[in-house]
Design an enzyme around this catalytic site. Structure first.
Site, PDB file in Angstrom:
ATOM      1  N   LYS A  43       0.840  -1.208   0.000  1.00 36.46           N
ATOM      2  CA  LYS A  43       0.000   0.000   0.000  1.00 36.46           C
ATOM      3  C   LYS A  43       0.872   1.253   0.000  1.00 36.46           C
ATOM      4  O   LYS A  43       0.590   2.218  -0.713  1.00 36.46           O
ATOM      5  CB  LYS A  43      -0.937  -0.022   1.217  1.00 36.46           C
ATOM      6  CG  LYS A  43      -2.009  -1.101   1.120  1.00 36.46           C
ATOM      7  CD  LYS A  43      -2.783  -1.305   2.427  1.00 36.46           C
ATOM      8  CE  LYS A  43      -3.727  -2.503   2.310  1.00 36.46           C
ATOM      9  NZ  LYS A  43      -4.499  -2.787   3.528  1.00 36.46           N
ATOM     10  N   GLN A  74      -4.352  -1.565   9.900  1.00 36.73           N
ATOM     11  CA  GLN A  74      -4.281  -2.876   9.260  1.00 36.73           C
ATOM     12  C   GLN A  74      -4.855  -3.947  10.185  1.00 36.73           C
ATOM     13  O   GLN A  74      -4.510  -4.020  11.361  1.00 36.73           O
ATOM     14  CB  GLN A  74      -2.820  -3.195   8.889  1.00 36.73           C
ATOM     15  CG  GLN A  74      -2.648  -4.472   8.071  1.00 36.73           C
ATOM     16  CD  GLN A  74      -3.289  -4.407   6.681  1.00 36.73           C
ATOM     17  OE1 GLN A  74      -3.419  -3.337   6.096  1.00 36.73           O
ATOM     18  NE2 GLN A  74      -3.716  -5.542   6.166  1.00 36.73           N
ATOM     19  N   ASP A  78     -10.988   2.842   4.633  1.00 34.63           N
ATOM     20  CA  ASP A  78     -11.300   1.409   4.540  1.00 34.63           C
ATOM     21  C   ASP A  78     -12.813   1.174   4.472  1.00 34.63           C
ATOM     22  O   ASP A  78     -13.252   0.072   4.123  1.00 34.63           O
ATOM     23  CB  ASP A  78     -10.770   0.679   5.783  1.00 34.63           C
ATOM     24  CG  ASP A  78      -9.467  -0.060   5.523  1.00 34.63           C
ATOM     25  OD1 ASP A  78      -9.278  -0.550   4.392  1.00 34.63           O
ATOM     26  OD2 ASP A  78      -8.656  -0.163   6.455  1.00 34.63           O
TER      27      ASP A  78
HETATM   28  N1  GUN Z   1      -6.756  -6.852   6.322  1.00 32.06           N
HETATM   29  C1  GUN Z   1      -7.131  -7.552   5.225  1.00 32.06           C
HETATM   30  N2  GUN Z   1      -7.738  -6.747   4.319  1.00 32.06           N
HETATM   31  C2  GUN Z   1      -7.734  -5.507   4.868  1.00 32.06           C
HETATM   32  C3  GUN Z   1      -8.213  -4.244   4.405  1.00 32.06           C
HETATM   33  O1  GUN Z   1      -8.780  -4.082   3.318  1.00 32.06           O
HETATM   34  N3  GUN Z   1      -8.015  -3.197   5.264  1.00 32.06           N
HETATM   35  C4  GUN Z   1      -7.415  -3.336   6.486  1.00 32.06           C
HETATM   36  N4  GUN Z   1      -7.292  -2.255   7.257  1.00 32.06           N
HETATM   37  N5  GUN Z   1      -6.973  -4.501   6.934  1.00 32.06           N
HETATM   38  C5  GUN Z   1      -7.131  -5.570   6.122  1.00 32.06           C
END
Ligand code: GUN
Length: 295
Positions: free
Chosen positions: A54, A98, A121
């Site tokens: 990311k 995350q 998110d």
């Molecule tokens: N863990 C797995 N997929 C995601 C996501 O799209 N966002 C976040 N914050 N954690 C994740």
């Protein structure tokens, strides 16, 4: 394999180029660079690798990103304090914590502490509620990426029978809402671990989206010939032949399913890159809205 390969990697590259152009335009108009803060608690290798991906994508699109690494033992109060500091930080347009957290029982409180205007998110109850109501909202990145793949591949969704396997809060549940929205108009069946006769549902589907987190969830006999298959799974299986000691597989038995399906996403290179592209889009959207609110 007779199925058309739905190449998420090149689609995501095109989307990321669109985002980079949007970032440049925003910068020229306002003098501001969109900013994302990523909170990573602990050192889970999969989470570490997602966060690095990311951050690299942000840099390539001209988005400022800042990582807030916290030790695995960080308590709930400290994580909440970090989130609140980011809420108050004007250079930060988007906040991403995350998941999973080392202590999953903290996740709800942490997500609810994020300013909904910075919740790129789309996990905050305000954004989930707005999505359900059909109001403008930050849409969770993976479900939005799945929808974008289907749209750009020209898969007809209005009136189509779509089966989603997996009811997670990150993927399956929001995806079921997105697909049944007015304007998308799919007929959605949401299957899960307590579903009786999963194969009976998947065999009737025009589109099957598998987000169960378990390899071999969808096998060849479970798919109608000509169906479209989207594999959201990312599972690490031991592979002594690889330097890393593992390889990535999805939730779908790729080769046999690809022999009957009309189109299928690979793992890796399918939904994963689209998730990142959708996140960048949400960050730019957050920056735009916050800029407009400042006027
Ligand atoms: N863990 C797995 N997929 C995601 C996501 O799209 N966002 C976040 N914050 N954690 C994740």
């Amino acid at each position: 394999m007779s199925a058309r390969l739905l190449d998420g990697k090149s689609l995501a590259a095109a989307l990321r180029a669109e985002v980079a152009a949007d970032v440049a335009a925003l910068r020229a108009a306002t003098g501001r660079v969109p900013g994302l803060a990523v909170v990573l608690v602990g050192a889970d290798p999969a989470s570490r690798s997602y966060v690095t991906g990311k951050e690299k994508a942000c840099a390539a699109a001209g988005i400022y990103s800042r990582e807030i690494p916290l030790p695995a033992a960080t308590g709930r109060a400290e994580i909440l304090a970090a989130v609140r500091a980011l809420n108050a930080d004007d250079a930060v347009d988007g906040i991403l914590v995350q998941l999973p957290l080392p202590d999953p029982s903290s996740e709800r409180d942490v997500i609810e502490a994020i300013d909904p205007a910075k919740d790129v998110d789309g996990f905050h109850p305000t954004n989930v509620g707005r999505l359900v109501l059909g109001l403008p909202a930050f849409v969770p990145c993976t479900p939005n990426g799945v929808l974008e793949i289907l749209r750009r591949a020209g898969v007809p969704l209005a009136g189509a029978e779509v089966v989603v396997v997996g009811r997670s809060q990150i993927v399956g549940r929001p995806l079921s809402i997105l697909l049944s929205q007015k304007g998308v108009d799919a007929t959605v069946t949401l299957c899960h671990t307590r579903t009786r006769e999963l194969a009976r549902h998947t065999r009737a589907a025009d589109v099957v989206v598998v987000a169960a987190g378990r390899p071999h969830t969808l096998t060849a006999g479970m798919v109608k010939p000509g169906a479209v298959v989207i594999d959201v799974g990312v599972n690490r299986v031991p592979d002594p032949g690889k330097a890393s000691g593992y390889r990535l597989v999805g939730d779908v038995d790729f080769e046999p399913v690809a022999a009957t399906a009309a189109a299928i996403t690979p793992v890796p290179g399918g939904v994963g890159p689209m998730t990142v592209a959708m996140l960048l889009r949400n960050v730019v959207e957050a920056a735009r809205r916050r800029g407009a609110a400042r006027q």
